[in-house]
Enzyme design. Structure first.
Site, short mmCIF file in Angstrom:
data_model
loop_
_atom_site.label_atom_id
_atom_site.label_comp_id
_atom_site.label_asym_id
_atom_site.label_seq_id
_atom_site.Cartn_x
_atom_site.Cartn_y
_atom_site.Cartn_z
CE1 TYR A 140 64.21 30.56 40.92
CE2 TYR A 140 64.57 30.93 43.25
CZ TYR A 140 64.16 31.39 42.02
OH TYR A 140 63.71 32.68 41.88
CG ASN A 157 54.47 36.39 40.07
OD1 ASN A 157 55.65 36.22 39.79
ND2 ASN A 157 53.65 35.38 40.27
NE ARG A 208 47.00 30.52 24.88
CZ ARG A 208 47.89 30.40 25.86
NH1 ARG A 208 47.58 29.78 26.97
NH2 ARG A 208 49.09 30.91 25.74
CE LYS A 266 42.70 25.85 36.79
NZ LYS A 266 41.33 25.46 36.80
N1 LIG Z 1 63.28 37.01 38.11
C1 LIG Z 1 62.36 37.13 39.03
O1 LIG Z 1 62.54 37.77 40.07
C2 LIG Z 1 61.05 36.46 38.82
C3 LIG Z 1 59.94 36.80 39.60
C4 LIG Z 1 58.71 36.20 39.32
C5 LIG Z 1 58.63 35.25 38.31
N2 LIG Z 1 59.75 34.91 37.63
C6 LIG Z 1 59.72 33.95 36.52
O2 LIG Z 1 58.81 34.43 35.58
C7 LIG Z 1 58.24 33.34 34.88
C8 LIG Z 1 56.73 33.48 34.99
O3 LIG Z 1 56.34 33.33 36.34
P1 LIG Z 1 54.81 33.36 36.76
O4 LIG Z 1 54.65 33.04 38.18
O5 LIG Z 1 54.25 34.64 36.25
O6 LIG Z 1 54.32 32.12 35.88
P2 LIG Z 1 52.92 31.56 35.48
O7 LIG Z 1 51.82 32.45 35.92
O8 LIG Z 1 52.92 30.13 35.90
O9 LIG Z 1 52.99 31.65 33.89
C9 LIG Z 1 53.93 30.94 33.13
C10 LIG Z 1 54.05 31.62 31.77
O10 LIG Z 1 55.07 30.97 31.03
C11 LIG Z 1 54.55 30.63 29.73
N3 LIG Z 1 55.20 29.41 29.29
C12 LIG Z 1 55.29 28.24 29.94
N4 LIG Z 1 56.01 27.36 29.24
C13 LIG Z 1 56.36 28.00 28.09
C14 LIG Z 1 57.11 27.63 26.95
N5 LIG Z 1 57.64 26.41 26.82
N6 LIG Z 1 57.28 28.55 25.97
C15 LIG Z 1 56.72 29.78 26.09
N7 LIG Z 1 56.03 30.18 27.16
C16 LIG Z 1 55.85 29.30 28.14
C17 LIG Z 1 53.08 30.43 29.98
O11 LIG Z 1 52.40 30.60 28.78
P3 LIG Z 1 51.31 29.50 28.23
O12 LIG Z 1 49.99 29.92 28.80
O13 LIG Z 1 51.41 29.68 26.78
O14 LIG Z 1 51.74 28.15 28.75
C18 LIG Z 1 52.80 31.59 30.95
O15 LIG Z 1 52.68 32.81 30.25
C19 LIG Z 1 58.82 32.09 35.53
O16 LIG Z 1 59.93 31.70 34.78
C20 LIG Z 1 59.23 32.56 36.90
O17 LIG Z 1 60.24 31.77 37.48
C21 LIG Z 1 60.93 35.51 37.85
#
Ligand SMILES: NC(=O)c1ccc[n+]([C@@H]2O[C@H](COP(=O)([O-])OP(=O)(O)OC[C@H]3O[C@@H](n4cnc5c(N)ncnc54)[C@H](OP(=O)(O)O)[C@@H]3O)[C@@H](O)[C@H]2O)c1
Length: 358
Positions: free
Chosen positions: A74, A147, A198, A349
């Site tokens: 990161y 988030n 799924r 989750k």
């Molecule tokens: N840029 C920013 O400021 C910012 C802020 C917050 C979060 N983020 C990013 O946003 C993303 C989501 O964060 P979160 O905390 O909301 O995550 P989270 O609740 O852990 O959810 C992860 C998501 O990614 C999907 N996913 C995981 N592996 C995948 C793959 N190989 N192909 C397609 N989908 C996949 C999951 O879907 P499944 O249920 O299908 O596994 C789920 O929808 C992360 O990459 C995080 O780093 C970025």
């Protein structure tokens, strides 16, 4: 909610005197997989002085970015030894003599990033904390700064959306995705979510619809769906992408003329590929968003204060709930980290470390 200010002479009992607090923290001294490099260690904390605040951490989530930070993948690089974690909700125990805005008992969340939060207690600077109402639930407060704020900013800052407009997003069951659905519901915006297929797809669709999704389609269904062509739902002006690869390309094809796709994550680890036709003929735009950068650039901006007020109000009213989650005791961090890293299965989750009973 920012708390009222008392003159320091009126608050002698709020100050810390020989507290002798021992913090249990998840620390690491080198990058690697969380299960391998995190160690639960005890440290005696010094009493807070000047503008410092002693906080008992109540709950702290495990986000993908926390795992990536520990792995060294990161952009934020901590100084070692480092306490892991970035978000939390805590309770003020006592304050240094120059602290003006916080008092014991107030619930606080971080305004700054990378404070190190997977710990039972910590001494932070007053300027790095925001007092919020104790009526906001622990899971909601523990997960508010990353988030929900990301969802809020992406819905506000790229395209002017009005009630009846549409947003489309992939990873629509992610914590950000769940926040997007709930904000769209509060603001009268159509929220179309794309998820991976799924066995439990019907339950997942129902869950996301209960949070405010107007429609939820699998990645296969969106390829053939006429949901926009038929006029059932207005074509989206904004697309949110946390997956990349084919999923991003497919989602971007549905954007309206001059629509914008905002990429904020790359869960598939594949680059964002742009379809040439929509790029040329619809003049769609591709942007990126990083909450950490926005927060640094807008640390004391009125928009930031307003965002927290609005999110806390929705949470207090029960109109915005925490993402689907499981509370895990700090001692069980290895299981939680391993489950959060489970890339083979579906995410399901969020894990939140629970220190409220420590
Ligand atoms: N840029 C920013 O400021 C910012 C802020 C917050 C979060 N983020 C990013 O946003 C993303 C989501 O964060 P979160 O905390 O909301 O995550 P989270 O609740 O852990 O959810 C992860 C998501 O990614 C999907 N996913 C995981 N592996 C995948 C793959 N190989 N192909 C397609 N989908 C996949 C999951 O879907 P499944 O249920 O299908 O596994 C789920 O929808 C992360 O990459 C995080 O780093 C970025």
């Amino acid at each position: 909610m920012l708390r009222r200010t008392l003159p320091s002479f009126a608050r002698p009992s709020l100050l810390c005197r020989h507290m002798s607090v021992v913090a249990k923290s998840l620390k690491y001294t080198q990058h690697g997989e969380p299960q391998d490099v995190l160690k639960l260690v005890e440290d005696k904390l010094s009493d807070p002085t000047d503008k410092q605040v002693l906080v008992q951490i109540l709950a702290a989530p495990i986000n993908p970015a926390d795992i990536n930070t520990i792995q060294g993948k990161y952009p934020v690089k901590p100084k070692f030894p480092a306490i892991a974690g970035n978000e939390f909700v805590g309770k003020v125990v006592c304050v240094g003599e120059e602290v003006k805005s916080l008092q014991p008992g107030t619930h606080v969340v971080p305004l700054a990033s990378g404070l190190g939060t997977w710990t039972t207690h910590a001494v932070y600077k007053e300027e790095h904390l925001l007092g919020i109402s104790n009526k906001v639930g622990l899971a909601e407060a523990a997960t508010i700064t990353v988030n929900p704020c990301t969802a809020y900013r992406m819905l506000k800052d790229f395209v002017k959306l009005s009630p009846g407009d549409t947003v489309i997003q992939n990873g629509a069951n992610s914590a950000v995705g769940q926040a997007v659905h709930q904000l769209c519901r509060a603001w009268g915006i159509n929220s179309v979510g794309i998820v991976r297929n799924r066995p439990e797809i019907d339950e997942l669709k129902k869950l996301l619809q209960s949070l405010g999704a107007t429609a939820v389609l699998t990645e296969d269904e969106i390829r053939t769906s006429d949901i926009f062509k038929s006029g059932k739902i207005k074509r989206p002006q904004l697309a949110l992408n946390c997956v990349g690869g084919k999923s991003a390309t497919e989602v971007s094809r549905h954007l309206n003329d001059r629509g914008v796709m905002v990429t904020y994550g790359g869960m598939s680890r594949e680059p964002v590929t742009v379809a040439t036709g929509p790029l040329i003929f619809k003049d769609i735009a591709f942007r990126g968003f990083w909450m950490t950068r926005w927060s640094k650039e807008n640390y004391n901006a009125p928009e930031r204060k307003q965002m927290f007020q609005e999110l806390c109000k929705l949470m207090e009213e029960g109109k915005f709930v925490a993402p689907t989650h499981e509370m895990v005791p700090l001692e069980k961090f290895k299981d939680a980290a391993a489950a959060a890293l489970n890339f083979k299965g579906f995410t399901g989750k969020k894990f939140i470390l629970d220190m409220s009973k420590c």
